[in-house]
Enzyme design. Structure first.
Site, PDB file in Angstrom:
ATOM      1  N   GLY A  25      38.192 -32.050  23.324  1.00  0.00           N
ATOM      2  CA  GLY A  25      39.087 -31.473  24.324  1.00  0.00           C
ATOM      3  C   GLY A  25      39.307 -32.373  25.517  1.00  0.00           C
ATOM      4  O   GLY A  25      38.356 -32.778  26.156  1.00  0.00           O
ATOM      5  N   SER A  26      40.549 -32.689  25.848  1.00  0.00           N
ATOM      6  CA  SER A  26      40.780 -33.692  26.878  1.00  0.00           C
ATOM      7  C   SER A  26      42.264 -33.831  27.210  1.00  0.00           C
ATOM      8  O   SER A  26      43.097 -33.062  26.749  1.00  0.00           O
ATOM      9  CB  SER A  26      40.230 -35.037  26.403  1.00  0.00           C
TER      10      SER A  26
END
EC number: 4.1.1.65
Length: 217
Positions: free
Chosen positions: A185-186
């Site tokens: 996640g980013s």
């Protein structure tokens, strides 16, 4: 194909999965509980495998086109003040990656790496306005003969705990090649010269190595 940054985690997940399947078969007598545990561990393995997938996407390098460095959704398009490297106003384009997106980072342009720096930091959710300046992140600047200097920033999200960046100052890099990986996640921010002609809109889905973010004539 799987990304090399995931090999160790995939191996551990495989060992855990096989061990759980065998133990569930031998230790759990209630059939529905046994099958539930086995299905759950197989789903866990599938999630790990899909996260580290690395689809091959051949790119014909073109200095007049800037391509998406990652898969995800375009969540920011705005003029901002970039305070780390340029220290002036730039056009920011941000792409948010959910845990189900491919997390490979690709070079958006060919050129010379002028700047590459890692910053430890917080783990705010990736879409938080302060994530670009306060989260764990790397800042990379590529000098391209057509676009000039373009900055991209890998930003860790709430679940991410490691950013992998292959860019080093002085390297010559090729558009579309593997530039790194962000685990779980980013977001990636691009900072472009003002006046850059964009080829994407807010909330549009981007595909790393394929979607054209901006063009120069």
């Amino acid at each position: 194909m799987f990304h090399k940054e995931g090999f160790k985690i995939i191996l551990i997940a495989l060992v855990i999965t096989v061990g759980t399947l065998l133990l569930a078969d031998s230790l759990i007598e209630t059939l529905w509980i046994q099958k539930t545990v086995q299905v759950a561990i197989l789903v866990f393995l599938l999630l790990i495998l899909q996260f580290f997938r690395n689809p091959k996407r051949p790119v014909n390098s073109d200095d007049f086109k800037l391509i998406a460095p990652v898969d995800g959704k375009v969540v920011v398009i705005e003029e901002v003040f970039e305070s780390e490297y340029f220290k002036d106003r730039r056009l920011q384009v941000s792409i948010f990656m959910s845990p189900i997106n491919v997390h490979v980072t690709r070079y958006a342009l060919s050129g010379l790496i002028k700047f590459s720096k890692y910053h430890p930091g917080k783990y705010l959710v990736a879409w938080h306005p302060k994530a670009s300046e306060e989260n764990e992140r790397t800042t990379i600047v590529i000098e391209n003969p057509v676009f000039g200097e373009v900055l991209y920033r890998q930003i860790a999200g709430a679940l991410a705990r490691r950013i992998v960046n292959y860019a080093k100052e002085g390297m010559q890099v090729v558009q579309g090649e593997d530039a790194g990986f962000i685990k779980f996640g980013s977001r990636v921010d691009l900072f472009l010269p003002l006046g850059t002609e964009l080829n994407v809109k807010l909330n549009e889905k981007a595909i790393g190595g394929k979607t054209i973010i901006a063009v120069r004539s």
